[in-house]
Design a protein around this motif. Sequence first.
Motif, PDB file in Angstrom:
ATOM      1  N   MET A  34       0.836  -1.198   0.000  1.00  0.00           N
ATOM      2  CA  MET A  34       0.000   0.000   0.000  1.00  0.00           C
ATOM      3  C   MET A  34       0.874   1.253   0.000  1.00  0.00           C
ATOM      4  O   MET A  34       0.648   2.183  -0.769  1.00  0.00           O
ATOM      5  N   PHE A  35       1.903   1.260   0.844  1.00  0.00           N
ATOM      6  CA  PHE A  35       2.798   2.406   0.904  1.00  0.00           C
ATOM      7  C   PHE A  35       3.543   2.602  -0.413  1.00  0.00           C
ATOM      8  O   PHE A  35       3.724   3.732  -0.873  1.00  0.00           O
ATOM      9  N   LEU A  36       3.964   1.509  -1.025  1.00  0.00           N
ATOM     10  CA  LEU A  36       4.659   1.589  -2.311  1.00  0.00           C
ATOM     11  C   LEU A  36       3.727   2.170  -3.378  1.00  0.00           C
ATOM     12  O   LEU A  36       4.137   3.026  -4.163  1.00  0.00           O
ATOM     13  N   GLY A  37       2.499   1.730  -3.404  1.00  0.00           N
ATOM     14  CA  GLY A  37       1.525   2.264  -4.356  1.00  0.00           C
ATOM     15  C   GLY A  37       1.291   3.754  -4.168  1.00  0.00           C
ATOM     16  O   GLY A  37       1.198   4.511  -5.141  1.00  0.00           O
ATOM     17  N   ILE A  38       1.210   4.193  -2.927  1.00  0.00           N
ATOM     18  CA  ILE A  38       1.012   5.618  -2.649  1.00  0.00           C
ATOM     19  C   ILE A  38       2.241   6.415  -3.077  1.00  0.00           C
ATOM     20  O   ILE A  38       2.118   7.501  -3.645  1.00  0.00           O
ATOM     21  N   ALA A  39       3.430   5.878  -2.827  1.00  0.00           N
ATOM     22  CA  ALA A  39       4.660   6.576  -3.200  1.00  0.00           C
ATOM     23  C   ALA A  39       4.801   6.684  -4.723  1.00  0.00           C
ATOM     24  O   ALA A  39       5.290   7.697  -5.226  1.00  0.00           O
ATOM     25  N   LEU A  40       4.370   5.667  -5.435  1.00  0.00           N
ATOM     26  CA  LEU A  40       4.473   5.683  -6.895  1.00  0.00           C
ATOM     27  C   LEU A  40       3.408   6.563  -7.545  1.00  0.00           C
ATOM     28  O   LEU A  40       3.651   7.191  -8.568  1.00  0.00           O
ATOM     29  N   PHE A  41       2.224   6.588  -6.964  1.00  0.00           N
ATOM     30  CA  PHE A  41       1.088   7.330  -7.530  1.00  0.00           C
ATOM     31  C   PHE A  41       0.425   8.188  -6.456  1.00  0.00           C
ATOM     32  O   PHE A  41      -0.670   7.881  -5.998  1.00  0.00           O
ATOM     33  N   PRO A  42       1.102   9.256  -6.023  1.00  0.00           N
ATOM     34  CA  PRO A  42       0.592  10.068  -4.902  1.00  0.00           C
ATOM     35  C   PRO A  42      -0.522  11.037  -5.304  1.00  0.00           C
ATOM     36  O   PRO A  42      -0.317  12.230  -5.451  1.00  0.00           O
ATOM     37  N   SER A  48      12.590   9.044   2.684  1.00  0.00           N
ATOM     38  CA  SER A  48      11.306   9.431   3.277  1.00  0.00           C
ATOM     39  C   SER A  48      10.344   8.247   3.287  1.00  0.00           C
ATOM     40  O   SER A  48       9.597   8.057   4.250  1.00  0.00           O
ATOM     41  N   LEU A  49      10.384   7.409   2.257  1.00  0.00           N
ATOM     42  CA  LEU A  49       9.541   6.221   2.212  1.00  0.00           C
ATOM     43  C   LEU A  49       9.892   5.246   3.333  1.00  0.00           C
ATOM     44  O   LEU A  49       9.012   4.703   4.002  1.00  0.00           O
ATOM     45  N   THR A  50      11.171   5.067   3.582  1.00  0.00           N
ATOM     46  CA  THR A  50      11.615   4.147   4.640  1.00  0.00           C
ATOM     47  C   THR A  50      11.201   4.664   6.018  1.00  0.00           C
ATOM     48  O   THR A  50      10.660   3.917   6.839  1.00  0.00           O
ATOM     49  N   ILE A  51      11.436   5.937   6.271  1.00  0.00           N
ATOM     50  CA  ILE A  51      11.064   6.534   7.563  1.00  0.00           C
ATOM     51  C   ILE A  51       9.557   6.456   7.777  1.00  0.00           C
ATOM     52  O   ILE A  51       9.075   6.063   8.844  1.00  0.00           O
ATOM     53  N   TYR A  69      11.790  -0.304  -3.541  1.00  0.00           N
ATOM     54  CA  TYR A  69      11.465   0.958  -4.214  1.00  0.00           C
ATOM     55  C   TYR A  69      12.406   1.281  -5.379  1.00  0.00           C
ATOM     56  O   TYR A  69      11.924   1.616  -6.469  1.00  0.00           O
ATOM     57  N   PRO A  70      13.720   1.193  -5.220  1.00  0.00           N
ATOM     58  CA  PRO A  70      14.592   1.499  -6.366  1.00  0.00           C
ATOM     59  C   PRO A  70      14.395   0.540  -7.543  1.00  0.00           C
ATOM     60  O   PRO A  70      14.464   0.960  -8.704  1.00  0.00           O
ATOM     61  N   PHE A  71      14.136  -0.737  -7.253  1.00  0.00           N
ATOM     62  CA  PHE A  71      13.910  -1.703  -8.323  1.00  0.00           C
ATOM     63  C   PHE A  71      12.623  -1.403  -9.081  1.00  0.00           C
ATOM     64  O   PHE A  71      12.595  -1.431 -10.310  1.00  0.00           O
ATOM     65  N   VAL A  72      11.565  -1.124  -8.355  1.00  0.00           N
ATOM     66  CA  VAL A  72      10.280  -0.854  -8.997  1.00  0.00           C
ATOM     67  C   VAL A  72      10.357   0.433  -9.820  1.00  0.00           C
ATOM     68  O   VAL A  72       9.879   0.470 -10.961  1.00  0.00           O
TER      69      VAL A  72
END
Length: 173
Positions: free
Chosen positions: A38-46, A102-105, A155-158
């Motif tokens: 969910m967090f990855l999706g939000i970070a990619l498409f905010p 910021s994503l990790t934190i 995150y870097p791979f995606v």
Amino acid sequence: MKTKTLVILSMLLGIGTVLHLVMPGTWAIKPDMMLAMMFLGIALFPEKKNVLLLGIATGLLTALTTSFPMGQIPNIIDKPITAFVFYGLFLLLSKKLSKQLSLTILTIVCTVISGTLFLGSAYLLFELPGPFIILFGTGVLPAMALNAVILFILYPFVTAILKRTNFASTASM
């Protein structure tokens, strides 16, 4: 909403659902690996509409795959709230720090928020199957660490994959 965005978000939700379903747990609680997707999706498409969609869909899918006694309603309560908290903080922090940092934190912070909302709503609505602190320590803290490591690596791979494909125009990297 673009079809490309929906496809990627659906794939992330599918991966998260499988992770949530197969993750072993203790004391009737298991680490919520669906949060990482969910967090990855939000970070990619905010965007607000994506956050709303991810929050509701994540809540429903985790409700369907939970092993926590009466955990369906707490999952539906905590995921949309956590999604919007993550979104707001991500918009603020990603301007000051790198997106990966910021994503990790925020993964650490928002996993704790999600776990607290989940256990708190379960406590208020139903009876917890064990002491709050034990459930928090055996479910939320491992999820916090696992989600942070997964997103730091993933995150870097995606983003690299999305940049090399036609999906790059839809993602915010």
